[in-house]
Design a protein around this motif. Structure first.
Motif, PDB file in Angstrom:
ATOM      1  N   ASP A   1       0.826  -1.218   0.000  1.00 29.31           N
ATOM      2  CA  ASP A   1       0.000   0.000   0.000  1.00 29.31           C
ATOM      3  C   ASP A   1       0.860   1.268   0.000  1.00 29.31           C
ATOM      4  O   ASP A   1       0.457   2.301  -0.546  1.00 29.31           O
ATOM      5  CB  ASP A   1      -0.929   0.033   1.225  1.00 29.31           C
ATOM      6  N   GLN A   2       2.032   1.184   0.640  1.00 28.77           N
ATOM      7  CA  GLN A   2       2.915   2.354   0.711  1.00 28.77           C
ATOM      8  C   GLN A   2       3.880   2.417  -0.484  1.00 28.77           C
ATOM      9  O   GLN A   2       4.796   3.240  -0.505  1.00 28.77           O
ATOM     10  CB  GLN A   2       3.733   2.324   2.014  1.00 28.77           C
ATOM     11  N   GLY A   3       3.710   1.495  -1.442  1.00 23.93           N
ATOM     12  CA  GLY A   3       4.567   1.512  -2.629  1.00 23.93           C
ATOM     13  C   GLY A   3       5.968   0.973  -2.387  1.00 23.93           C
ATOM     14  O   GLY A   3       6.915   1.341  -3.091  1.00 23.93           O
ATOM     15  N   ILE A   4       6.103   0.117  -1.384  1.00 26.74           N
ATOM     16  CA  ILE A   4       7.410  -0.473  -1.062  1.00 26.74           C
ATOM     17  C   ILE A   4       7.379  -1.953  -1.426  1.00 26.74           C
ATOM     18  O   ILE A   4       6.487  -2.693  -0.987  1.00 26.74           O
ATOM     19  CB  ILE A   4       7.729  -0.297   0.443  1.00 26.74           C
ATOM     20  N   LEU A   5       8.316  -2.389  -2.235  1.00 28.45           N
ATOM     21  CA  LEU A   5       8.362  -3.788  -2.670  1.00 28.45           C
ATOM     22  C   LEU A   5       8.843  -4.678  -1.521  1.00 28.45           C
ATOM     23  O   LEU A   5       9.946  -4.481  -1.014  1.00 28.45           O
ATOM     24  CB  LEU A   5       9.329  -3.926  -3.859  1.00 28.45           C
ATOM     25  N   PRO A   6       8.016  -5.667  -1.106  1.00 28.83           N
ATOM     26  CA  PRO A   6       8.484  -6.554  -0.038  1.00 28.83           C
ATOM     27  C   PRO A   6       9.317  -7.721  -0.587  1.00 28.83           C
ATOM     28  O   PRO A   6       8.928  -8.375  -1.550  1.00 28.83           O
ATOM     29  CB  PRO A   6       7.172  -7.081   0.573  1.00 28.83           C
ATOM     30  N   VAL A   7      10.473  -7.923   0.002  1.00 29.57           N
ATOM     31  CA  VAL A   7      11.333  -9.066  -0.317  1.00 29.57           C
ATOM     32  C   VAL A   7      11.331  -9.933   0.938  1.00 29.57           C
ATOM     33  O   VAL A   7      11.657  -9.446   2.022  1.00 29.57           O
ATOM     34  CB  VAL A   7      12.768  -8.603  -0.649  1.00 29.57           C
ATOM     35  N   ILE A   8      10.920 -11.192   0.791  1.00 24.87           N
ATOM     36  CA  ILE A   8      10.697 -12.003   1.991  1.00 24.87           C
ATOM     37  C   ILE A   8      11.681 -13.170   2.062  1.00 24.87           C
ATOM     38  O   ILE A   8      11.789 -13.974   1.141  1.00 24.87           O
ATOM     39  CB  ILE A   8       9.235 -12.511   2.063  1.00 24.87           C
ATOM     40  N   ASN A   9      12.358 -13.220   3.209  1.00 24.69           N
ATOM     41  CA  ASN A   9      13.345 -14.264   3.477  1.00 24.69           C
ATOM     42  C   ASN A   9      12.732 -15.283   4.457  1.00 24.69           C
ATOM     43  O   ASN A   9      11.937 -14.924   5.314  1.00 24.69           O
ATOM     44  CB  ASN A   9      14.591 -13.582   4.060  1.00 24.69           C
ATOM     45  N   LEU A  10      13.129 -16.537   4.299  1.00 21.40           N
ATOM     46  CA  LEU A  10      12.503 -17.621   5.083  1.00 21.40           C
ATOM     47  C   LEU A  10      13.296 -18.061   6.312  1.00 21.40           C
ATOM     48  O   LEU A  10      12.749 -18.729   7.173  1.00 21.40           O
ATOM     49  CB  LEU A  10      12.256 -18.829   4.170  1.00 21.40           C
ATOM     50  N   HIS A  11      14.572 -17.720   6.378  1.00 25.58           N
ATOM     51  CA  HIS A  11      15.343 -18.172   7.541  1.00 25.58           C
ATOM     52  C   HIS A  11      16.450 -17.188   7.860  1.00 25.58           C
ATOM     53  O   HIS A  11      17.321 -16.943   7.040  1.00 25.58           O
ATOM     54  CB  HIS A  11      15.945 -19.556   7.273  1.00 25.58           C
ATOM     55  N   HIS A  12      16.415 -16.642   9.076  1.00 24.86           N
ATOM     56  CA  HIS A  12      17.419 -15.669   9.494  1.00 24.86           C
ATOM     57  C   HIS A  12      17.947 -16.083  10.872  1.00 24.86           C
ATOM     58  O   HIS A  12      17.685 -15.416  11.875  1.00 24.86           O
ATOM     59  CB  HIS A  12      16.802 -14.264   9.522  1.00 24.86           C
ATOM     60  N   PHE A  13      18.640 -17.209  10.917  1.00 26.63           N
ATOM     61  CA  PHE A  13      19.262 -17.776  12.140  1.00 26.63           C
ATOM     62  C   PHE A  13      18.237 -18.163  13.217  1.00 26.63           C
ATOM     63  O   PHE A  13      18.600 -18.281  14.382  1.00 26.63           O
ATOM     64  CB  PHE A  13      20.270 -16.806  12.798  1.00 26.63           C
ATOM     65  N   ASP A  14      16.973 -18.346  12.831  1.00 30.90           N
ATOM     66  CA  ASP A  14      15.946 -18.487  13.873  1.00 30.90           C
ATOM     67  C   ASP A  14      15.294 -19.873  13.863  1.00 30.90           C
ATOM     68  O   ASP A  14      14.076 -20.002  13.897  1.00 30.90           O
ATOM     69  CB  ASP A  14      14.902 -17.377  13.743  1.00 30.90           C
ATOM     70  N   LEU A  15      16.120 -20.901  13.828  1.00 33.95           N
ATOM     71  CA  LEU A  15      15.638 -22.282  13.906  1.00 33.95           C
ATOM     72  C   LEU A  15      14.812 -22.487  15.186  1.00 33.95           C
ATOM     73  O   LEU A  15      15.232 -22.063  16.264  1.00 33.95           O
ATOM     74  CB  LEU A  15      16.859 -23.217  13.937  1.00 33.95           C
ATOM     75  N   PRO A  16      13.640 -23.139  15.092  1.00 27.26           N
ATOM     76  CA  PRO A  16      12.893 -23.469  16.319  1.00 27.26           C
ATOM     77  C   PRO A  16      13.728 -24.355  17.244  1.00 27.26           C
ATOM     78  O   PRO A  16      14.282 -25.364  16.799  1.00 27.26           O
ATOM     79  CB  PRO A  16      11.663 -24.230  15.796  1.00 27.26           C
ATOM     80  N   VAL A  17      13.827 -23.972  18.525  1.00 29.02           N
ATOM     81  CA  VAL A  17      14.708 -24.725  19.441  1.00 29.02           C
ATOM     82  C   VAL A  17      14.234 -26.163  19.609  1.00 29.02           C
ATOM     83  O   VAL A  17      15.045 -27.079  19.784  1.00 29.02           O
ATOM     84  CB  VAL A  17      14.873 -24.008  20.805  1.00 29.02           C
ATOM     85  N   GLU A  18      12.916 -26.386  19.507  1.00 28.70           N
ATOM     86  CA  GLU A  18      12.473 -27.776  19.704  1.00 28.70           C
ATOM     87  C   GLU A  18      12.937 -28.690  18.581  1.00 28.70           C
ATOM     88  O   GLU A  18      13.118 -29.884  18.784  1.00 28.70           O
ATOM     89  CB  GLU A  18      10.962 -27.864  19.946  1.00 28.70           C
ATOM     90  N   LEU A  19      13.173 -28.113  17.392  1.00 34.44           N
ATOM     91  CA  LEU A  19      13.714 -28.948  16.304  1.00 34.44           C
ATOM     92  C   LEU A  19      15.204 -29.215  16.499  1.00 34.44           C
ATOM     93  O   LEU A  19      15.739 -30.200  16.002  1.00 34.44           O
ATOM     94  CB  LEU A  19      13.456 -28.304  14.939  1.00 34.44           C
ATOM     95  N   TYR A  20      15.854 -28.335  17.248  1.00 33.86           N
ATOM     96  CA  TYR A  20      17.245 -28.626  17.629  1.00 33.86           C
ATOM     97  C   TYR A  20      17.256 -29.732  18.688  1.00 33.86           C
ATOM     98  O   TYR A  20      18.015 -30.696  18.594  1.00 33.86           O
ATOM     99  CB  TYR A  20      17.982 -27.377  18.145  1.00 33.86           C
ATOM    100  N   GLU A  21      16.390 -29.590  19.674  1.00 38.46           N
ATOM    101  CA  GLU A  21      16.358 -30.576  20.776  1.00 38.46           C
ATOM    102  C   GLU A  21      15.931 -31.951  20.289  1.00 38.46           C
ATOM    103  O   GLU A  21      16.463 -32.974  20.706  1.00 38.46           O
ATOM    104  CB  GLU A  21      15.432 -30.070  21.892  1.00 38.46           C
ATOM    105  N   LYS A  22      14.974 -31.968  19.379  1.00 38.14           N
ATOM    106  CA  LYS A  22      14.396 -33.244  18.937  1.00 38.14           C
ATOM    107  C   LYS A  22      15.260 -33.940  17.885  1.00 38.14           C
ATOM    108  O   LYS A  22      15.424 -35.152  17.913  1.00 38.14           O
ATOM    109  CB  LYS A  22      13.002 -32.951  18.356  1.00 38.14           C
ATOM    110  N   TYR A  23      15.823 -33.145  16.939  1.00 35.85           N
ATOM    111  CA  TYR A  23      16.498 -33.759  15.786  1.00 35.85           C
ATOM    112  C   TYR A  23      17.954 -33.332  15.588  1.00 35.85           C
ATOM    113  O   TYR A  23      18.613 -33.828  14.686  1.00 35.85           O
ATOM    114  CB  TYR A  23      15.742 -33.408  14.489  1.00 35.85           C
TER     115      TYR A  23
END
Length: 465
Positions: free
Chosen positions: A111-133
């Motif tokens: 709406d503000q005329g700004i192109l969104p660029v979307i990234n999927l991972h920025h060092f933020d792994l879910p901790v439970e997936l670290y604990e489990k796997y």
């Protein structure tokens, strides 16, 4: 007005941030490895400041986007937090509040005329997936990440046209498995090499999903964001040149080559095989990496690396480490950002541009981060209450002049994003060094535009300076 540096038409003038560094933990049901690390060891974070509030983007996104619009940016990268969007990591069930939040944010940018660029991972792994796997050590986690990515495409792919699979995947390898600056702070070269491989595989599998679902048919593009630290040898002696070549292969080309060429650097594979630390892979996985390369490249550039041949015998006590093949070299007389302990070397921008042009098919690419972190910026506040960050403007102008030279010599660069629009929380450094065009007063969360914010507005308006 005649400009010394004019940039290509439709050039991206923007900035980058991330979900975990801006949103805060409001209404978030799961913890990332960083949330967990702060909960168990708050003293590891500068001044004990964790990710709980960050710059409050979760609550103030409308005002924040308005400020970003006010400084004239035409594009902005942020990330979707796996720990926020997904309720159940195994099934990919979505948290409705989170979907609504990200929809609102994306719509606000558009709406503000700004192109969104979307990234999927920025060092933020879910901790439970670290604990489990074991986190990124596990190919199970690779497949769960694909489920998350697919949900993002389904929810937001009608409006978001530019996607990135990972931001700085090499930092996951270095921080978590080699040099102990990210949780779980292991020193395990063999695990590090497997994680390096699994992250490349995860990126390729996500790209495969993106294309199979047809998001590339409606103008969608998918890439990766790599922190490139071009490696310069101490001297032209063969042993120094070889050390720098290894550094280049391990820290840069191990992600650059698979992303663009669909294969790993041969010299690196040879060394890892010889040292018996090569990753576990299948022919089918290698085929996926081969056939699912990126549409565009994002390059985060802050500093070069300088390498020399090993001078002391390698200490085997921690097992295999890449440091077996080089020592870091501190070049006498180098320019430094003393706050960050990083060398300032703007010429690197040109070297990156030419490397992409000559060695990587001149793929479309952009600078996805470049910035200068400074501590104690309040000492530069003028009588009008504005931070006069002339040092930042000079830093950007120098880097842009070398980027411009690379573009004028045919490198296919389509944009320049700084780190970061609004001062953000930065991992264990928290708010020690500020990078934004817009300052945040932490106790009040009041945000004010710095001098550099007015400068970038003019640059974007004139498409040059």
């Amino acid at each position: 007005m005649s400009l010394k540096y004019k940039f290509p038409e439709n050039f991206w003038w923007g900035s980058a941030t991330s979900g975990p560094q801006s949103e805060g933990r409001f209404n978030k049901k799961h913890r990332s490895v960083f949330d967990y690390w702060f909960d168990i060891e708050p003293q590891a974070f500068f001044n004990g400041v964790g990710p709980n509030v960050a710059s409050n983007f979760y609550n103030s996104y409308k005002e924040d986007v308005k400020l970003i619009k006010e400084i004239g940016l035409n594009s902005l990268r942020t990330s979707i937090q796996w720990t926020r969007l997904i309720k159940d990591f195994e099934t990919g069930e979505v948290d409705e509040d989170a979907a609504k939040f990200y929809n609102n944010v994306i719509n606000e940018f558009i709406d503000q005329g700004i192109l969104p660029v979307i990234n999927l991972h920025h060092f933020d792994l879910p901790v439970e997936l670290y604990e489990k796997y074991g986190g990124w050590e596990s190919k199970k986690v690779v497949d769960l990440f694909v489920i998350f990515a697919k949900k993002c495409f389904e929810l937001f792919g009608d409006r978001v046209k530019y996607w990135a699979t990972f931001n700085e995947p090499m930092v996951v390898v270095e921080g978590e498995y080699l040099y102990k600056f990210h949780y779980p702070k292991l020193v395990d070269g063999k695990k590090a090499v497997q994680v390096l491989y699994n992250l490349n595989l995860a990126s390729a599998k996500v790209i495969k999903e993106f294309k199979e679902l047809g998001y590339d048919k409606n103008g969608g593009k998918i890439g990766i964001i790599l922190n490139l630290t071009p490696s310069y040898p101490r001297s032209q002696e063969e042993k120094d040149v070889n050390a720098a070549k290894f550094v280049e292969d391990f820290f840069n080309n191990s992600f650059l080559d698979p992303a663009i060429k669909g294969k790993f650097p041969e010299n690196l594979v040879e060394i890892l095989n010889k040292d018996n630390v090569i990753w576990e892979s299948t022919e089918e996985e290698m085929e996926i990496i081969r056939n699912n390369t990126i549409d565009f490249l994002g390059v985060n550039y802050y500093q070069p690396r300088r390498a020399k041949a090993k001078e002391e015998k390698f200490d085997e006590s921690n097992g295999w480490m890449p440091d077996k093949y080089f020592d870091n070299y501190e070049m006498p007389g180098r320019r430094m950002n003393t706050y960050r302990g990083w060398e300032i070397y703007p010429q690197c921008m040109y070297d990156i541009a030419i490397n992409v042009r000559d060695n990587y098919n001149n793929i479309p690419w952009y600078i996805s981060e470049n910035g200068m972190g400074v501590e104690g910026e309040e000492k530069y506040i003028n009588d009008d209450g504005v931070i006069e960050d002339n040092y930042r403007i000079e830093f950007y102008e120098e880097h842009l002049s070398y980027l411009h030279k690379g573009i004028s010599e045919g490198s296919n660069c389509f944009g320049y994003h700084t780190w970061t629009p609004i001062d953000c929380w930065s991992w264990s450094n928290a708010y020690k060094n500020r990078y934004g065009f817009i300052a945040v007063d932490l106790p009040t969360q009041i945000k004010t535009i710095k001098k550099s914010g007015r400068w970038i507005k003019e640059v974007a308006k004139n498409n040059g300076f």
